[in-house]
Design a protein around this motif. Sequence first.
Motif, mmCIF file in Angstrom:
data_model
loop_
_atom_site.group_PDB
_atom_site.id
_atom_site.type_symbol
_atom_site.label_atom_id
_atom_site.label_comp_id
_atom_site.label_asym_id
_atom_site.label_seq_id
_atom_site.Cartn_x
_atom_site.Cartn_y
_atom_site.Cartn_z
ATOM 1 N N HIS A 83 -36.464 -66.394 -35.502
ATOM 2 C CA HIS A 83 -36.085 -67.293 -36.592
ATOM 3 C C HIS A 83 -34.926 -68.155 -36.106
ATOM 4 N N LEU A 84 -35.085 -69.467 -36.182
ATOM 5 C CA LEU A 84 -34.014 -70.383 -35.787
ATOM 6 C C LEU A 84 -33.069 -70.534 -36.955
ATOM 7 N N SER A 85 -31.809 -70.169 -36.753
ATOM 8 C CA SER A 85 -30.861 -70.263 -37.859
ATOM 9 C C SER A 85 -29.431 -70.227 -37.356
ATOM 10 N N PRO A 86 -28.512 -70.868 -38.085
ATOM 11 C CA PRO A 86 -27.106 -70.838 -37.656
ATOM 12 C C PRO A 86 -26.517 -69.424 -37.725
ATOM 13 N N GLN A 87 -27.220 -68.507 -38.395
ATOM 14 C CA GLN A 87 -26.720 -67.125 -38.494
ATOM 15 C C GLN A 87 -27.142 -66.262 -37.303
ATOM 16 N N HIS A 111 -36.693 -74.094 -43.988
ATOM 17 C CA HIS A 111 -36.342 -75.354 -44.639
ATOM 18 C C HIS A 111 -35.587 -75.015 -45.916
ATOM 19 N N TYR A 112 -35.138 -76.021 -46.639
ATOM 20 C CA TYR A 112 -34.354 -75.825 -47.862
ATOM 21 C C TYR A 112 -33.118 -74.982 -47.543
ATOM 22 N N GLU A 113 -32.817 -73.970 -48.411
ATOM 23 C CA GLU A 113 -31.617 -73.146 -48.153
ATOM 24 C C GLU A 113 -31.893 -72.044 -47.143
ATOM 25 N N GLY A 114 -33.167 -71.792 -46.873
ATOM 26 C CA GLY A 114 -33.498 -70.708 -45.949
ATOM 27 C C GLY A 114 -34.679 -69.888 -46.461
ATOM 28 N N ILE A 115 -34.957 -68.807 -45.749
ATOM 29 C CA ILE A 115 -36.124 -67.971 -46.017
ATOM 30 C C ILE A 115 -35.677 -66.677 -46.688
ATOM 31 N N GLU A 127 -32.830 -63.496 -34.514
ATOM 32 C CA GLU A 127 -32.392 -64.789 -35.032
ATOM 33 C C GLU A 127 -31.599 -65.479 -33.936
ATOM 34 N N ILE A 128 -31.925 -66.738 -33.689
ATOM 35 C CA ILE A 128 -31.237 -67.489 -32.645
ATOM 36 C C ILE A 128 -30.731 -68.807 -33.211
ATOM 37 N N SER A 129 -29.497 -69.138 -32.853
ATOM 38 C CA SER A 129 -28.881 -70.406 -33.250
ATOM 39 C C SER A 129 -28.753 -71.295 -32.018
ATOM 40 N N ILE A 130 -28.903 -72.602 -32.192
ATOM 41 C CA ILE A 130 -28.670 -73.481 -31.044
ATOM 42 C C ILE A 130 -27.243 -74.018 -31.034
ATOM 43 N N GLY A 131 -26.430 -73.624 -31.991
ATOM 44 C CA GLY A 131 -25.033 -74.055 -31.974
ATOM 45 C C GLY A 131 -24.404 -73.919 -33.348
ATOM 46 N N ASP A 132 -23.087 -74.011 -33.383
ATOM 47 C CA ASP A 132 -22.351 -73.771 -34.617
ATOM 48 C C ASP A 132 -22.241 -75.018 -35.477
ATOM 49 N N TYR A 133 -23.367 -75.413 -36.030
ATOM 50 C CA TYR A 133 -23.435 -76.521 -36.969
ATOM 51 C C TYR A 133 -24.713 -76.303 -37.756
ATOM 52 N N VAL A 134 -24.873 -77.013 -38.864
ATOM 53 C CA VAL A 134 -26.054 -76.801 -39.702
ATOM 54 C C VAL A 134 -26.948 -78.033 -39.666
ATOM 55 N N LEU A 135 -28.198 -77.814 -39.333
ATOM 56 C CA LEU A 135 -29.202 -78.883 -39.293
ATOM 57 C C LEU A 135 -29.884 -78.981 -40.654
ATOM 58 N N THR A 136 -30.674 -80.037 -40.845
ATOM 59 C CA THR A 136 -31.385 -80.149 -42.124
ATOM 60 C C THR A 136 -32.589 -79.226 -42.159
ATOM 61 N N LEU A 140 -35.838 -78.905 -35.572
ATOM 62 C CA LEU A 140 -35.094 -79.482 -34.445
ATOM 63 C C LEU A 140 -34.618 -78.399 -33.500
ATOM 64 N N ALA A 141 -34.173 -77.282 -34.049
ATOM 65 C CA ALA A 141 -33.698 -76.170 -33.216
ATOM 66 C C ALA A 141 -34.856 -75.591 -32.406
ATOM 67 N N ALA A 142 -36.032 -75.520 -33.001
ATOM 68 C CA ALA A 142 -37.204 -74.993 -32.288
ATOM 69 C C ALA A 142 -37.556 -75.894 -31.110
HETATM 70 N N1 4GY Z 1 -27.772 -74.359 -35.837
HETATM 71 N N2 4GY Z 1 -29.566 -73.241 -34.853
HETATM 72 C C1 4GY Z 1 -30.012 -74.035 -36.810
HETATM 73 C C2 4GY Z 1 -29.864 -74.691 -38.108
HETATM 74 C C3 4GY Z 1 -30.791 -75.141 -40.271
HETATM 75 C C4 4GY Z 1 -32.871 -72.572 -42.134
HETATM 76 C C5 4GY Z 1 -32.702 -74.681 -43.442
HETATM 77 C C6 4GY Z 1 -29.024 -73.922 -35.829
HETATM 78 O O1 4GY Z 1 -30.805 -72.944 -35.168
HETATM 79 N N3 4GY Z 1 -31.094 -73.417 -36.367
HETATM 80 O O2 4GY Z 1 -28.867 -75.318 -38.366
HETATM 81 N N4 4GY Z 1 -30.867 -74.581 -38.960
HETATM 82 C C7 4GY Z 1 -31.821 -74.588 -41.161
HETATM 83 C C8 4GY Z 1 -31.827 -73.077 -41.196
HETATM 84 C C9 4GY Z 1 -32.757 -73.176 -43.484
HETATM 85 C C10 4GY Z 1 -31.639 -75.175 -42.525
#
Ligand code: 4GY
Length: 228
Positions: A83-87, A111-115, A127-136, A140-142
Amino acid sequence: MDIEILSLFPEYFLGPFDESILKRAQQKGLLNIRQTQIRDFAYDKHRKVDDRPYGGGPGMVMKPEPVSRAINHVRREDSYVIHLSPQGRVLTAGKCRELAQKPHLILLCGHYEGIDQRILAKEVDEEISIGDYVLTNGALAAIVLVDAVSRFIPGVLGNDEAANEETFEEGIFDCPHYTRPEVFEGERVPQVLLEGNHAEIAAWRREQGLAKTEKVRPDLLRALQSYK
Ligand code: 4GY
């Protein structure tokens, strides 16, 4: 390697995978990227994939059922679900190398607030993040993950490209690069690169990479020291 991307916007991925190195990797059969539309697994009349968060608050949460069905539709015995996520833990070259060994990656893009958390707990390996910021959205992270992992799949990079692998391979930055002309707007190419002494060039490049790392990412050097 087979990669399955699960998202609500499969069209999002049309450009990046169909150019240059990733396009060639797919043509060579080294990489097989497929898209799955999560909405296809929403079986109610309106094909609803999101709902309001329990406990209140803004935004919508992706419902568990369509995501679960989508994952299980593509899941194999040898799948690794990300799961791609900032967490998540932040992606590194080491992790990319590790993931390049997996036969089947399933990339779950939120998408939206999350799953719904129950999906993350039950169906996701990491869970993997591509960096410490939040994408829409996670798409994009995938794209970033697929690109960075692909470079570690044998044969994806040509010999010339593989030679340019320096940054992060040794835990420090790559060196600066120069090409013709020798003088551009009054700026000369460093003399050492013109003299053809390969040992000196190698030493200069290493020194340059090290100095830049020291200046902008001292944390990388500290990590390297504690590792060695
Ligand atoms: N940073 N690294 C990232 C992200 C945003 C799920 C909608 C990140 O990987 N993903 O910022 N994702 C997504 C997360 C809900 C917003």
